[in-house]
Scaffold this motif. Structure first.
Motif, short mmCIF file in Angstrom:
data_model
loop_
_atom_site.label_atom_id
_atom_site.label_comp_id
_atom_site.label_asym_id
_atom_site.label_seq_id
_atom_site.Cartn_x
_atom_site.Cartn_y
_atom_site.Cartn_z
N GLY A 62 29.16 30.34 147.80
CA GLY A 62 28.98 28.92 148.28
C GLY A 62 30.08 28.12 148.63
N GLY A 63 31.26 28.96 148.83
CA GLY A 63 32.43 28.08 149.24
C GLY A 63 32.34 27.83 150.70
N GLN A 64 31.34 28.24 151.79
CA GLN A 64 31.76 27.87 153.04
C GLN A 64 29.96 27.72 153.47
OE1 GLN A 64 35.33 29.62 154.84
NE2 GLN A 64 33.83 31.13 154.86
N ASN A 65 29.57 27.00 154.46
CA ASN A 65 28.36 27.01 155.00
C ASN A 65 27.67 28.15 155.49
OD1 ASN A 65 29.36 26.64 157.55
ND2 ASN A 65 29.06 24.67 157.62
N SER A 66 28.53 29.08 155.89
CA SER A 66 28.05 30.50 156.09
C SER A 66 28.75 31.51 155.31
CB SER A 66 28.21 30.64 157.47
OG SER A 66 27.87 32.07 157.84
N SER A 67 28.15 32.42 154.73
CA SER A 67 28.78 33.52 154.27
C SER A 67 28.02 34.86 154.45
CB SER A 67 28.76 33.73 152.48
OG SER A 67 27.20 33.39 152.15
N ALA A 68 28.02 34.91 155.77
CA ALA A 68 27.25 36.26 156.45
C ALA A 68 28.25 37.42 156.07
CB ALA A 68 27.25 35.96 157.82
N GLU A 69 29.66 37.22 155.97
CA GLU A 69 30.40 38.30 155.84
C GLU A 69 30.44 38.92 154.28
OE1 GLU A 69 32.29 34.58 154.08
OE2 GLU A 69 31.21 35.01 155.98
N VAL A 70 29.53 38.27 153.40
CA VAL A 70 29.78 38.95 152.10
C VAL A 70 28.43 39.87 151.97
CG1 VAL A 70 30.65 36.86 151.32
CG2 VAL A 70 28.12 37.31 151.02
N LYS A 71 28.39 40.91 151.16
CA LYS A 71 27.49 41.90 151.01
C LYS A 71 27.23 41.69 149.21
CE LYS A 71 30.03 45.21 152.69
NZ LYS A 71 30.58 46.61 153.05
N MET A 72 25.72 41.69 149.21
CA MET A 72 25.36 42.01 147.73
C MET A 72 25.62 43.59 147.41
SD MET A 72 24.32 38.94 146.80
CE MET A 72 23.81 39.55 145.35
N GLU A 73 25.75 44.18 148.22
CA GLU A 73 25.90 45.70 148.13
C GLU A 73 27.07 45.97 147.33
OE1 GLU A 73 25.66 48.38 151.39
OE2 GLU A 73 23.44 48.16 151.48
N ASP A 74 28.27 44.81 147.43
CA ASP A 74 29.60 44.91 146.69
C ASP A 74 29.44 44.57 145.22
OD1 ASP A 74 30.91 45.62 148.94
OD2 ASP A 74 31.33 43.53 149.61
N VAL A 75 28.23 43.86 145.12
CA VAL A 75 28.16 43.55 143.61
C VAL A 75 27.11 43.68 142.77
CG1 VAL A 75 29.67 41.44 143.92
CG2 VAL A 75 27.41 41.22 144.36
N VAL A 76 26.48 45.04 143.35
CA VAL A 76 25.45 45.65 142.42
C VAL A 76 25.78 46.09 141.02
CG1 VAL A 76 23.78 47.58 142.46
CG2 VAL A 76 24.35 46.36 144.45
N ASP A 77 25.11 45.68 139.89
CA ASP A 77 25.38 45.86 138.65
C ASP A 77 24.57 46.84 137.93
OD1 ASP A 77 26.29 45.95 135.99
OD2 ASP A 77 25.50 43.62 135.54
N PRO A 78 24.87 48.13 137.86
CA PRO A 78 23.96 49.15 137.44
C PRO A 78 23.82 49.34 135.97
CG PRO A 78 26.18 50.18 137.98
CD PRO A 78 26.12 48.49 138.28
N GLU A 79 24.60 48.27 135.35
CA GLU A 79 24.16 48.10 133.93
C GLU A 79 23.36 46.98 133.54
OE1 GLU A 79 28.34 48.22 132.31
OE2 GLU A 79 28.73 50.08 133.05
N ASP A 80 23.07 46.15 134.39
CA ASP A 80 21.94 45.14 133.92
C ASP A 80 20.79 45.64 133.36
OD1 ASP A 80 20.34 42.90 133.61
OD2 ASP A 80 20.59 42.37 135.73
N VAL A 81 20.62 45.26 132.13
CA VAL A 81 19.33 45.65 131.24
C VAL A 81 17.94 45.39 131.95
CG1 VAL A 81 19.00 43.64 129.83
CG2 VAL A 81 18.41 45.92 129.18
N GLY A 82 18.08 44.37 132.96
CA GLY A 82 17.05 43.97 133.73
C GLY A 82 16.49 45.29 134.60
N ILE A 83 17.14 46.08 134.87
CA ILE A 83 16.72 47.31 135.58
C ILE A 83 15.87 48.23 134.72
CG2 ILE A 83 17.60 49.65 136.45
CD1 ILE A 83 20.34 48.18 137.23
N TYR A 84 16.28 48.12 133.48
CA TYR A 84 15.53 48.88 132.62
C TYR A 84 14.16 48.20 132.29
CZ TYR A 84 14.07 51.81 128.09
OH TYR A 84 13.67 52.47 127.43
N ARG A 85 14.37 47.05 132.03
CA ARG A 85 13.05 46.24 131.67
C ARG A 85 12.01 46.19 132.96
NH1 ARG A 85 16.55 41.39 129.11
NH2 ARG A 85 16.67 42.16 127.05
N ASP A 86 12.52 46.14 134.20
CA ASP A 86 11.66 46.33 135.39
C ASP A 86 10.92 47.69 135.49
OD1 ASP A 86 12.35 43.76 136.08
OD2 ASP A 86 12.89 44.33 138.44
#
Length: 983
Positions: free
Chosen positions: A633-657
């Motif tokens: 949220g540091g700028q009014n556009s953040s089109a340059e950022v990627k959620m693929e960069d911050v995937v957390d494979p250890e989130d227990v929410g994955i197992y629960r899903d």
């Protein structure tokens, strides 16, 4: 007068750096001492693998002349006999902040993209400071240097620990007798980077890990552009970055996942970072090895938790218990896998804690040779300074340790640490060993005195008969001070003695409790011997196995594809075939191979699905689980950022899903700004790495947002455009116009500055990237469709879309899909008009409708959310089921692979024990690509094994406390669930 002398001293110290050996000397004799010093009869570790027994080390003028079994000693050689002692190269720490003042935290809040005006002429982002030089702020601190020398270190590589691009460091010999010109071995030894922005700067961007990664990518791209002479303005930061290109690049990752993220940035820019690790690299050792990076490892192993209170013990997660148990084995695992590493004092409470932590690593299987390499030859090699430091080969600096024996043995004493030929005494090597048992007679009473511990740091135990008395002992330079209290503590006896090397007994002055003086004589009755349990080699600590992922509910082995035949199931195809009764489905090679009745097994594992339901895996179009961050949220556009960069494979929410039948999700950026970041579409492959979860050839998506969040009415920010809904529209118009001009210039063949943000906007205009837009109010929904029409593209999905029922006909005409909540409303002002019939109404108008979660808890109950569309709006059961299977697959452009049970599609299927729209339905098996990632029966076993493992680890920690080892208090961690507006 004192002030004058102080000023003169400061002036003198400030000029020594610039003094030259040819300057005239008018303050004393001019003759230089060129004598040799020889250390004889020692066990010399020239390198960790080149060892000389009974050898001689010859030094002159701060350098090693020779080390060997037979060394000819020149005239005027000072000979020091080290019979029975050992010599090692002094240690090297290449990740230090020695001599560099810690940056002070800036006051005030962020400036939403505005940079510090005082940095005019530097890079646009305040947190990028490659022009910084540690040499410019360095100030030698001999008090701190002594602490580090006492831990065995002779050289440190220091830098300013602040910012994303931090500038250059300095290599410093801890020679208190020299001046900066002598002890600074390299004034630009390496350049440094991190994902953490400067605490001394207030610029808001980046505010997330993914923002830091995007900034680094853009920085390197800009540096390349600048180096080719394309910039019309001067940028001192980019000039420094380009000038330092040939230096070693060191990246502060502090975590296994961040190490892999940093390595990707390095690979994209033809850089091989040296990476500061986090101590958990063993959890992803194959991927860590695959980086081909050299690592710097802290030894900040955690203390055991104090779990004596069973209620507080429940605060400690299994993940944290495992880390306490497994972390000390990290260096061993790294060494076994051929990953080069050095050790650092970084993040230890004090240098004095270093040896105990290092001993833990050795007890956990790290060889002493590898430990010595990690402290000497490897750090020297990383810095390209093997010809100066790290070994005792001729020509190297005379940086070495003199010890009583094996430097890695607990009882070994470090006597001296020589740096550049200057002796630094740590413990006197001439001090007599007084350890042993004594009889002490005072006034007709005999006390039993036992002295143990280390030669220079003894411990005392005094008993009267069988009663242990409180005592204190100190011993330095053969002077002994010993005191003790009687059993009730009312009488204190104090003794002082100069120990005579030739005598076994100790005699000296005694001060009696009444203050009168006398003498004492302690008669030695027994020589000191190590206790059997200390002397014998300790058994290797029990280390619990690593799981995939290495958290609670992790698997012992990663799931693998199986050939499976589901017999006699009720098959919900989510296709025109509808619901098929008593049907078989064959899974083979990760695909749905055959669908029909009475299929032969052909060697497949047969699952009796009689009375059960088989469906395609549930797909969540709008999720925020499995992410380390949601908003940039540091700028009014953040089109340059990627959620693929911050995937957390250890989130227990994955197992629960998975337990709720979910197999694929789109991880969306949040709604902090009108133009958010790029999405990650993943399969929930619990136990795999983040990269292996992300869809191959993944469709390109980006999050846009409308409404209250983006104009910041929810968190009272008034310093970032836009502040109104009108401003949101103008921002879109501005960005798309700029994107259009950028794309035109790019396609024209003219030189252009690569802009990662504009690249994404151009992809939208070219129909290569799809928009999923957070939306509520009909006026804004119409607005974005009109903007899209003006610039010639289509909005792909309106997500939330709680007033979609008002504009469903216009949505169908535009061709946009809807991903909505089943029955959320009135949780903020702009959703007051939401109704639970929304999904059914949009569906009736021909809009492709999906039900999403935007919530970790709801995501695992999407089957029940889909069922609500039957109640509200009268959708058929099959159409309701499509809202969480094939419809979200269509919206995500992955319906050719998943979302329905059809021959040739990926075997992402779920076996339910009941009607899938029922609140009583449980997922018995959840498969992805033909591998079972959740099994209800195995889950029961896993829960039992978790309880057993917790009990085992708790007992280990209780034993640590009973043995008097340090513990830490349990702290309850809150598991924060992320949503659209999480910052």
């Amino acid at each position: 007068m004192k002030m004058r002398l102080l000023v003169l001293a400061i002036l003198w110290s400030s000029t020594t750096l610039f003094a030259q050996d040819y300057f005239p000397k008018n303050d004393g004799v001019k003759t230089t001492n060129n004598n040799y010093t020889a250390f004889t009869n020692a066990k010399i570790y020239v390198t960790p693998t080149q060892i000389i027994d009974g050898g001689t080390l010859l030094i002159q003028n701060g350098k090693v002349v020779q080390a060997g079994k037979t060394v000819t000693l020149p005239k005027s050689t000072i000979v020091i006999d080290l019979n029975g002692k050992s010599i090692y190269p002094s240690f090297i720490d290449i990740y230090s902040d020695f001599g560099v003042e810690k940056p002070k935290k800036a006051s005030g809040g962020g400036r939403s993209g505005e940079y510090d005006p005082s940095r005019e002429g530097y890079y646009w982002n305040d947190h990028v400071m490659p022009e910084n030089k540690a040499i410019s702020v360095f100030k030698y601190d001999d008090k701190k240097a002594k602490e580090i020398r006492d831990a065995g270190f002779g050289v440190v590589n220091s830098h300013i620990h602040d910012g994303i691009a931090r500038g250059t460091g300095i290599l410093v010999a801890l020679n208190g007798a020299g001046n900066d010109a002598e002890r600074i071995l390299d004034d630009a030894s390496a350049q440094y980077f991190s994902f953490d922005k400067s605490i001394a700067k207030t610029q808001a961007y980046p505010s997330s890990l993914m923002g830091s990664m995007a900034l680094l990518r853009q920085m390197y791209s800009d540096a390349d552009w600048y180096s080719k002479g394309n910039s019309k303005t001067k940028d001192l930061s980019l000039e420094a970055l380009n000038n330092n290109k040939g230096l070693i690049s060191i990246f502060e990752a502090k975590d296994k996942g961040n190490a892999l993220r940093a390595d990707k940035i390095g690979d994209a820019n033809n850089l091989q970072y040296v990476i500061l690790g986090g101590g958990n690299e063993y959890e992803s050792i194959n991927e860590i090895k695959g980086t081909n990076a050299k690592f710097i490892l802290p030894l900040n192993f955690p203390d055991a938790y104090d779990v004596s209170n069973p209620y507080q013990a429940s605060y400690v997660t299994l993940e944290d218990m495992r880390y306490w148990n497994q972390a000390p084995s990290n260096p061993k695992v790294m060494a076994e896998n051929g990953v080069a590493f050095s050790f650092t004092l970084y993040d230890l409470k004090s240098p004095s804690a270093f040896k105990d932590k290092l001993m833990q690593a050795i007890e956990n299987g790290l060889s002493k040779t590898k430990a010595l390499e990690a402290l000497t030859t490897t750090p020297a090699s990383i810095l390209g300074k093997s010809n100066k430091i790290g070994s005792l080969t001729p020509g190297n600096y005379a940086n070495f340790l003199i010890t009583s024996g094996d430097v890695f043995d607990k009882g070994t004493t470090l006597y001296e640490n020589w740096v550049q030929g200057t002796k630094n005494i740590v413990n006197s090597k001439d001090q007599k060993d007084i350890r042993g048992d004594y009889d002490l007679a005072i006034g007709g009473t005999t006390y039993n005195v036992a002295i143990s511990g280390e030669v220079n740091k003894p411990k005392s135990e005094i008993k009267q008969d069988t009663v242990k008395l409180k005592s204190k002992i100190s011993y330095d330079d053969n002077w002994l001070d010993l005191s003790f209290n009687t059993d009730k503590g009312e009488k204190i006896y104090r003794m002082t003695a100069l120990v005579i090397p030739s005598s076994d007994n100790i005699s000296g002055r005694l001060v009696l409790p009444d203050g009168s003086e006398s003498s004492f004589n302690a008669v030695r009755t027994k020589a000191f011997t190590e206790k059997e349990d200390e002397k014998k080699d300790k058994e290797a600590p029990v280390v619990v196995p690593v799981t995939f992922p290495n958290v609670g509910h992790g698997y012992a082995t990663r799931p693998v594809q199986e050939t499976m035949l589901f017999k006699n199931a009720t098959v919900w195809t989510s296709e025109d075939a509808g619901i098929l009764e008593n049907t078989d489905v064959l899974i083979k090679n990760g695909k749905i191979s055959k669908i029909g009745k009475d299929l032969s097994s052909g060697g497949a594992k047969v699952i009796d699905a009689t009375g059960k339901h088989l469906t395609a895996g549930v797909i969540d179009e709008h999720s925020h689980i499995a992410a380390l961050a949601v908003n940039e949220g540091g700028q009014n556009s953040s089109a340059e950022v990627k959620m693929e960069d911050v995937v957390d494979p250890e989130d227990v929410g994955i197992y629960r899903d998975l337990a709720g039948g979910v197999t694929s999700i789109q991880i969306l950026h949040g709604s902090a700004n009108p133009i958010g970041g790029r999405s990650a579409i993943i399969k929930l492959k619990w136990g795999e790495t983040a990269d292996k979860m992300i869809y191959s050839n993944s469709p390109k998506f980006i999050k846009f947002a409308l409404g209250e969040n983006v104009k910041q009415s929810n968190w009272g920010s008034f310093n970032r455009f836009p502040q109104t809904r009108m401003g949101v529209e103008q921002l879109f118009m501005d960005y798309f116009q700029r994107g259009k001009e950028y794309d035109a210039k790019k396609k024209s063949g003219q030189p252009y500055r690569y802009d990662e943000e504009m690249e994404v906007i151009a992809e939208i205009l070219n129909g290569e990237r799809f928009i999923s837009c957070h939306s509520y109010v009909q006026s804004e929904i119409n607005m974005l469709m009109k903007v899209a029409d003006k610039f010639g593209f289509k909005v792909n999905t309106f997500t939330h879309i709680l007033e979609g029922y008002k504009v469903a006909d216009k949505m169908a005409e535009h061709g946009v899909g809807a991903s909505t909540f089943s029955d959320w409303w009135a949780y903020k002002f702009e959703v007051n008009d939401a109704i639970p019939y929304n999904a059914a109404i949009m569906h009736s108008q021909g809009v492709t409708v999906a039900i999403n979660s935007d919530d970790a808890e709801m995501s695992r109950r999407l089957n029940q959310e889909a069922a609500k569309t039957v109640k509200y709006g009268g959708m058929s059961e099959l159409e309701a089921w499509k809202t969480v299977t094939i419809n979200p697959a269509k919206l995500l452009h992955i319906d050719n692979r998943v979302g329905s049970i059809k021959e040739g599609k990926d075997a992402d299927v779920v076996l339910w024990n009941d009607h899938p729209l029922s609140i009583y339905a449980k997922a018995e098996k959840t498969l992805i690509d033909g591998a079972v990632y959740f099994d209800l029966e195995k889950d029961k076993q896993l829960r039992q094994s978790i309880d057993q493992e917790r009990n085992t680890l708790i007992n280990m920690m209780l034993k640590e406390k009973d043995n008097g080892n340090a513990t830490q208090a349990p702290v309850k961690k809150e598991n924060r669930l992320l949503h659209c507006d999480s910052l």
